[in-house]
Design an enzyme around this catalytic site. Sequence first.
Site, mmCIF file in Angstrom:
data_model
loop_
_atom_site.group_PDB
_atom_site.id
_atom_site.type_symbol
_atom_site.label_atom_id
_atom_site.label_comp_id
_atom_site.label_asym_id
_atom_site.label_seq_id
_atom_site.Cartn_x
_atom_site.Cartn_y
_atom_site.Cartn_z
ATOM 1 N N ASP A 8 0.863 -1.176 0.000
ATOM 2 C CA ASP A 8 0.000 0.000 0.000
ATOM 3 C C ASP A 8 0.907 1.235 0.000
ATOM 4 O OD1 ASP A 8 -2.389 1.500 0.211
ATOM 5 O OD2 ASP A 8 -2.068 1.709 2.371
ATOM 6 N N ASP A 10 -0.196 5.278 0.557
ATOM 7 C CA ASP A 10 -0.442 6.334 1.529
ATOM 8 C C ASP A 10 -0.582 5.718 2.922
ATOM 9 O OD1 ASP A 10 -0.907 8.782 2.646
ATOM 10 O OD2 ASP A 10 -2.679 9.256 1.461
ATOM 11 N N LYS A 179 -9.003 -2.925 -3.660
ATOM 12 C CA LYS A 179 -8.790 -3.569 -2.357
ATOM 13 C C LYS A 179 -9.997 -3.348 -1.454
ATOM 14 C CE LYS A 179 -5.187 -1.059 -1.567
ATOM 15 N NZ LYS A 179 -4.084 -0.412 -0.822
ATOM 16 N N ASP A 204 -1.664 -0.235 5.968
ATOM 17 C CA ASP A 204 -1.939 0.461 7.233
ATOM 18 C C ASP A 204 -3.412 0.432 7.587
ATOM 19 O OD1 ASP A 204 -2.601 2.281 5.077
ATOM 20 O OD2 ASP A 204 -2.708 3.873 6.582
#
Length: 282
Positions: A8, A10, A179, A204
């Site tokens: 991922d 950001d 996702k 995250d």
Amino acid sequence: MKYGYLLDMDGVIYRGSELIPGAKEFIKRLRETDTRFLFLTNNSQRTRRDVAMKLCRMGIEATDRDIFTCSMATARFVAQQKPGGSAYVIGEGGLFNALHLNGYSVVEDNPDYVIVGEGRTMTFEMIEKAVRLVANGARLIATNLDPNCPTEDGIRPGCGAIAAMIESATGKKAFSVGKPSPVMMRAARKQLGLTSEETIMVGDTMETDILGGVGLGYRTVLVMSGGTSREDLDDFAYSPDLVLDSVADILDHPMFKEPSTGKDRKYKQRVPAYTMAQAMVR
């Protein structure tokens, strides 16, 4: 076993316009060890070339071959479902570009699909039109179902919030490709030539990154450099395999230091720094 990584962006590699400490060194070590990886993003606004350029300007070597977006996953999905079809699109350049590259026409009337991405160019008139088209038989696709998007000024409505308006008005549910959908997660793994056992999803966010990885049997790493805290983990029935402060801690962790069996497939991920002339557009 030699692992490969789905990363991922950001909250994992950067926050807003700032690199997360250790992220640059992590990517450098992946390249030095010829470790397979892809950057995954649920942001449908930018093309993969734009995303690669952003990374390069932040100091991370990247080409568009390193990027896998939900726009790409969406365009490939509809092209497989109905080759040469048409779509009415609520979104921005990344989504339009991906659809065109996969042989899709963007139209105003009688589309096969209504495809919703995120962006700031949406008007209520566009939502009204999308509602009418879905009510008349167009199939509803969302590039992702994220309810909001983080910005430097705070959150703004995401693709999921936009799709929810159309769903509520029509009674039709959007099919999501981004996702944690296995459509995107499996396609990214296959692009790297990895098995499920060889794949590590690093993110995250529990609801997208970790859920998607758990659902497909990948190893999962949750990093605390984004929007999730350790206290949040008690709210979920599933858990990541590992919780770390950031990607800087991954390669030195014992979990990823298993000796090679000598049967690992050779794969060269190392590429030159991003240049417009060398970039692949699809």
